[in-house]
Design a protein around this motif. Sequence first.
Motif, PDB file in Angstrom:
ATOM      1  N   LEU A  56       0.827  -1.210   0.000  1.00  0.00           N
ATOM      2  CA  LEU A  56       0.000   0.000   0.000  1.00  0.00           C
ATOM      3  C   LEU A  56       0.862   1.262   0.000  1.00  0.00           C
ATOM      4  N   GLU A  57       1.981   1.228   0.703  1.00  0.00           N
ATOM      5  CA  GLU A  57       2.885   2.384   0.709  1.00  0.00           C
ATOM      6  C   GLU A  57       3.511   2.595  -0.669  1.00  0.00           C
ATOM      7  N   LEU A  58       3.835   1.509  -1.368  1.00  0.00           N
ATOM      8  CA  LEU A  58       4.349   1.630  -2.738  1.00  0.00           C
ATOM      9  C   LEU A  58       3.293   2.242  -3.654  1.00  0.00           C
ATOM     10  N   ASP A  92      -6.272 -14.740   5.592  1.00  0.00           N
ATOM     11  CA  ASP A  92      -6.016 -15.223   6.950  1.00  0.00           C
ATOM     12  C   ASP A  92      -5.727 -16.727   6.941  1.00  0.00           C
ATOM     13  N   PRO A  93      -4.634 -17.162   7.575  1.00  0.00           N
ATOM     14  CA  PRO A  93      -4.268 -18.579   7.549  1.00  0.00           C
ATOM     15  C   PRO A  93      -5.190 -19.478   8.361  1.00  0.00           C
ATOM     16  N   GLY A  94      -5.973 -18.899   9.261  1.00  0.00           N
ATOM     17  CA  GLY A  94      -6.865 -19.709  10.089  1.00  0.00           C
ATOM     18  C   GLY A  94      -8.298 -19.699   9.616  1.00  0.00           C
ATOM     19  N   GLY A  95      -8.555 -19.144   8.440  1.00  0.00           N
ATOM     20  CA  GLY A  95      -9.919 -19.088   7.926  1.00  0.00           C
ATOM     21  C   GLY A  95     -10.684 -17.853   8.368  1.00  0.00           C
ATOM     22  N   GLY A  96     -10.033 -16.970   9.103  1.00  0.00           N
ATOM     23  CA  GLY A  96     -10.669 -15.719   9.514  1.00  0.00           C
ATOM     24  C   GLY A  96     -10.655 -14.716   8.378  1.00  0.00           C
ATOM     25  N   THR A  97     -10.759 -13.442   8.725  1.00  0.00           N
ATOM     26  CA  THR A  97     -10.825 -12.396   7.721  1.00  0.00           C
ATOM     27  C   THR A  97      -9.898 -11.255   8.079  1.00  0.00           C
ATOM     28  N   TYR A  98      -9.187 -10.745   7.088  1.00  0.00           N
ATOM     29  CA  TYR A  98      -8.463  -9.491   7.246  1.00  0.00           C
ATOM     30  C   TYR A  98      -9.401  -8.383   6.799  1.00  0.00           C
ATOM     31  N   VAL A  99      -9.290  -7.220   7.430  1.00  0.00           N
ATOM     32  CA  VAL A  99     -10.167  -6.094   7.105  1.00  0.00           C
ATOM     33  C   VAL A  99      -9.305  -4.909   6.691  1.00  0.00           C
ATOM     34  N   TYR A 100      -9.707  -4.258   5.589  1.00  0.00           N
ATOM     35  CA  TYR A 100      -9.013  -3.066   5.081  1.00  0.00           C
ATOM     36  C   TYR A 100      -9.980  -1.901   5.080  1.00  0.00           C
ATOM     37  N   LYS A 108      -5.438   7.890   4.353  1.00  0.00           N
ATOM     38  CA  LYS A 108      -5.212   7.057   5.527  1.00  0.00           C
ATOM     39  C   LYS A 108      -5.770   5.659   5.279  1.00  0.00           C
ATOM     40  N   TYR A 109      -5.155   4.673   5.903  1.00  0.00           N
ATOM     41  CA  TYR A 109      -5.705   3.306   5.842  1.00  0.00           C
ATOM     42  C   TYR A 109      -5.483   2.593   7.167  1.00  0.00           C
ATOM     43  N   GLN A 110      -6.249   1.522   7.350  1.00  0.00           N
ATOM     44  CA  GLN A 110      -6.102   0.645   8.503  1.00  0.00           C
ATOM     45  C   GLN A 110      -6.263  -0.797   8.026  1.00  0.00           C
ATOM     46  N   LEU A 111      -5.413  -1.680   8.532  1.00  0.00           N
ATOM     47  CA  LEU A 111      -5.517  -3.112   8.269  1.00  0.00           C
ATOM     48  C   LEU A 111      -5.753  -3.804   9.606  1.00  0.00           C
ATOM     49  N   PHE A 112      -6.713  -4.724   9.644  1.00  0.00           N
ATOM     50  CA  PHE A 112      -7.057  -5.393  10.895  1.00  0.00           C
ATOM     51  C   PHE A 112      -7.033  -6.907  10.736  1.00  0.00           C
ATOM     52  N   ALA A 113      -6.751  -7.586  11.859  1.00  0.00           N
ATOM     53  CA  ALA A 113      -6.808  -9.041  11.923  1.00  0.00           C
ATOM     54  C   ALA A 113      -7.150  -9.443  13.354  1.00  0.00           C
ATOM     55  N   HIS A 114      -7.540 -10.694  13.518  1.00  0.00           N
ATOM     56  CA  HIS A 114      -7.808 -11.231  14.853  1.00  0.00           C
ATOM     57  C   HIS A 114      -6.711 -12.222  15.205  1.00  0.00           C
ATOM     58  N   LEU A 115      -5.961 -11.917  16.283  1.00  0.00           N
ATOM     59  CA  LEU A 115      -4.929 -12.830  16.774  1.00  0.00           C
ATOM     60  C   LEU A 115      -5.565 -13.815  17.752  1.00  0.00           C
ATOM     61  N   THR A 141      -1.545   0.444  10.602  1.00  0.00           N
ATOM     62  CA  THR A 141      -2.200   1.597   9.983  1.00  0.00           C
ATOM     63  C   THR A 141      -1.189   2.437   9.224  1.00  0.00           C
ATOM     64  N   SER A 142      -1.723   3.339   8.412  1.00  0.00           N
ATOM     65  CA  SER A 142      -0.845   4.313   7.761  1.00  0.00           C
ATOM     66  C   SER A 142      -0.219   5.176   8.853  1.00  0.00           C
ATOM     67  N   PRO A 143       0.913   5.813   8.557  1.00  0.00           N
ATOM     68  CA  PRO A 143       1.601   6.598   9.591  1.00  0.00           C
ATOM     69  C   PRO A 143       0.748   7.703  10.216  1.00  0.00           C
ATOM     70  N   ASN A 144      -0.241   8.202   9.502  1.00  0.00           N
ATOM     71  CA  ASN A 144      -1.054   9.310  10.015  1.00  0.00           C
ATOM     72  C   ASN A 144      -2.412   8.867  10.555  1.00  0.00           C
ATOM     73  N   SER A 145      -2.547   7.587  10.884  1.00  0.00           N
ATOM     74  CA  SER A 145      -3.809   7.069  11.377  1.00  0.00           C
ATOM     75  C   SER A 145      -3.568   6.268  12.661  1.00  0.00           C
ATOM     76  N   THR A 146      -4.654   5.980  13.389  1.00  0.00           N
ATOM     77  CA  THR A 146      -4.577   5.131  14.576  1.00  0.00           C
ATOM     78  C   THR A 146      -5.590   4.006  14.427  1.00  0.00           C
ATOM     79  N   PRO A 147      -5.397   2.881  15.121  1.00  0.00           N
ATOM     80  CA  PRO A 147      -6.319   1.748  14.988  1.00  0.00           C
ATOM     81  C   PRO A 147      -7.743   2.052  15.453  1.00  0.00           C
ATOM     82  N   THR A 148      -7.907   2.987  16.364  1.00  0.00           N
ATOM     83  CA  THR A 148      -9.237   3.269  16.905  1.00  0.00           C
ATOM     84  C   THR A 148      -9.950   4.420  16.198  1.00  0.00           C
TER      85      THR A 148
END
Length: 152
Positions: A56-58, A92-100, A108-115, A141-148
């Motif tokens: 995404l940065e590229l 996701d390797p466990g069958g879950g979902t990644y969220v963009y 700005k962007y955010q990427l999420f996963a469940h550990l 997240t992008s450098p100018n964003s926060t997860p919340t």
Amino acid sequence: MKRKLINNGFTLIELLIAMAIIGILATVGLGSFRTAQIRGRDTERKSDLKQISNALELYFSDYGKYLLTDLPWDTEFKDIKNTTYMKIVPIDPGGGTYVYHVSSTGNKYQLFAHLENTEDKNINTEITVSCISAICNFSITSPNSTPTEILQ
């Protein structure tokens, strides 16, 4: 003449004790194996999101904004000029979902996963984003964003 009995076998008690010891060792071994599998999947999730973030940065360096559409999960990530940013966007390797999530302006962007490992030091309990089957608890997240932050 007295006969001496030679006993070359095991008694029932000895067999039961041996089986109990084997059962205990198997239980401990399987528990450790399951923990190792969980940690391995979590490590892969973190690595996947970092690679997606790099792609995404590229993309941002080429276009001045992040990808405004959803990521092409499990396929190639390339632009209209046929520039490839990722051969395969991982899932996701466990069958879950990644969220963009991306802001409407693409800045700005955010990427999420469940550990799965609740002991992981990178878990963020303040995230309220749904990863379909569970609440996401890890993000990049992008450098100018926060997860919340709510992106709009």
